[in-house]
Design a protein around this motif. Structure first.
Motif, short mmCIF file in Angstrom:
data_model
loop_
_atom_site.label_atom_id
_atom_site.label_comp_id
_atom_site.label_asym_id
_atom_site.label_seq_id
_atom_site.Cartn_x
_atom_site.Cartn_y
_atom_site.Cartn_z
N ALA A 63 -1.17 -2.42 7.87
CA ALA A 63 -0.61 -2.69 6.45
C ALA A 63 -0.88 -1.84 5.61
O ALA A 63 0.05 -1.54 4.52
N PHE A 64 -1.79 -0.93 5.48
CA PHE A 64 -2.12 -0.09 4.50
C PHE A 64 -1.56 1.39 4.76
O PHE A 64 -1.41 2.10 3.96
N LEU A 65 -1.42 1.65 6.13
CA LEU A 65 -1.08 3.07 6.41
C LEU A 65 0.47 3.32 6.01
O LEU A 65 0.87 4.24 5.16
N PRO A 66 1.45 2.51 6.00
CA PRO A 66 2.94 2.87 5.47
C PRO A 66 2.79 2.70 3.94
O PRO A 66 3.67 3.34 3.27
N LEU A 67 1.85 1.78 3.37
CA LEU A 67 1.73 1.68 1.97
C LEU A 67 1.33 3.14 1.36
O LEU A 67 1.56 3.67 0.33
N LEU A 68 0.14 3.60 2.18
CA LEU A 68 -0.20 5.00 1.45
C LEU A 68 0.78 6.07 1.63
O LEU A 68 1.12 6.96 0.95
N VAL A 69 1.41 6.03 2.64
CA VAL A 69 2.41 7.17 2.87
C VAL A 69 3.68 6.90 1.84
O VAL A 69 4.01 7.93 1.20
N LEU A 70 4.04 5.75 1.61
CA LEU A 70 5.00 5.50 0.52
C LEU A 70 4.54 5.94 -0.69
O LEU A 70 5.22 6.40 -1.68
N THR A 71 3.02 5.71 -1.37
CA THR A 71 2.54 6.20 -2.46
C THR A 71 2.56 7.73 -2.18
O THR A 71 2.94 8.14 -3.48
N LEU A 72 2.15 8.29 -1.40
CA LEU A 72 2.07 9.94 -1.38
C LEU A 72 3.39 10.36 -1.61
O LEU A 72 3.84 11.43 -2.22
N LEU A 73 4.61 9.89 -0.83
CA LEU A 73 5.75 10.18 -1.15
C LEU A 73 6.40 10.21 -2.57
O LEU A 73 7.09 11.05 -3.05
N ALA A 74 6.12 9.05 -3.19
CA ALA A 74 6.49 8.68 -4.51
C ALA A 74 5.79 9.60 -5.13
O ALA A 74 6.47 10.18 -6.51
N ARG A 75 4.55 10.11 -5.14
CA ARG A 75 3.92 10.98 -5.85
C ARG A 75 4.50 12.37 -5.87
O ARG A 75 4.68 13.10 -6.86
N LEU A 76 4.77 12.76 -4.50
CA LEU A 76 5.17 13.98 -4.33
C LEU A 76 6.66 14.30 -4.75
O LEU A 76 7.14 15.48 -5.12
N THR A 77 7.52 13.54 -4.71
CA THR A 77 8.66 13.38 -5.17
C THR A 77 8.91 13.42 -6.68
O THR A 77 10.15 13.69 -7.27
N GLY A 78 7.62 13.16 -7.45
CA GLY A 78 7.85 13.30 -8.88
C GLY A 78 8.21 11.87 -9.41
O GLY A 78 8.61 11.89 -10.69
N ARG A 79 8.17 10.82 -8.78
CA ARG A 79 8.72 9.47 -9.38
C ARG A 79 7.43 9.05 -10.30
O ARG A 79 6.49 8.89 -9.72
N ARG A 80 7.93 8.93 -11.47
CA ARG A 80 7.15 8.45 -12.43
C ARG A 80 7.47 7.11 -13.06
O ARG A 80 8.69 6.65 -13.39
N ARG A 81 6.54 6.20 -13.37
CA ARG A 81 6.81 4.96 -13.84
C ARG A 81 7.03 5.32 -15.65
O ARG A 81 6.50 6.14 -16.22
N PRO A 82 8.01 4.55 -16.12
CA PRO A 82 8.30 4.71 -17.62
C PRO A 82 7.06 4.08 -18.34
O PRO A 82 6.49 3.00 -17.97
#
Length: 85
Positions: A63-82
């Motif tokens: 449950a947590f490994l895919p969520l962790l990978v997605l979070t890291l990818l979102a941070r590395l690609t520079g996706r920021r919340r408005p």
């Protein structure tokens, strides 16, 4: 305060659900698990303690490994919340 649900949030939940479903299925298909759960002759060597010791970690990891990978990818690609003020 308004909650903003975006694609990354929904994708994280979907990946977490898929991982929590796929991880136990993969774990059950391994020869080591089958041996512990009755792969021996006439239930010799059957060890049901793996259900209490390994299965919870498999579920949590799935449950947590895919969520962790997605979070890291979102941070590395520079996706920021408005920012909401």
């Amino acid at each position: 305060m308004k909650r903003h649900v975006d694609g990354v949030t929904c994708g994280g939940c979907a990946l977490s659900a898929a991982g929590a479903t796929a991880a136990p299925l993969l774990w059950l298909s391994m020869s080591r698990t089958q041996r512990h759960l009755g792969g021996g002759f006439e239930n010799e060597g059957m060890d049901l303690s793996v259900l209490f010791t390994e299965l919870p970690f498999v579920l949590l990891g799935g449950a947590f490994l895919p969520l962790l990978v997605l979070t890291l990818l979102a941070r590395l690609t520079g996706r920021r919340r408005p920012r909401e003020d």
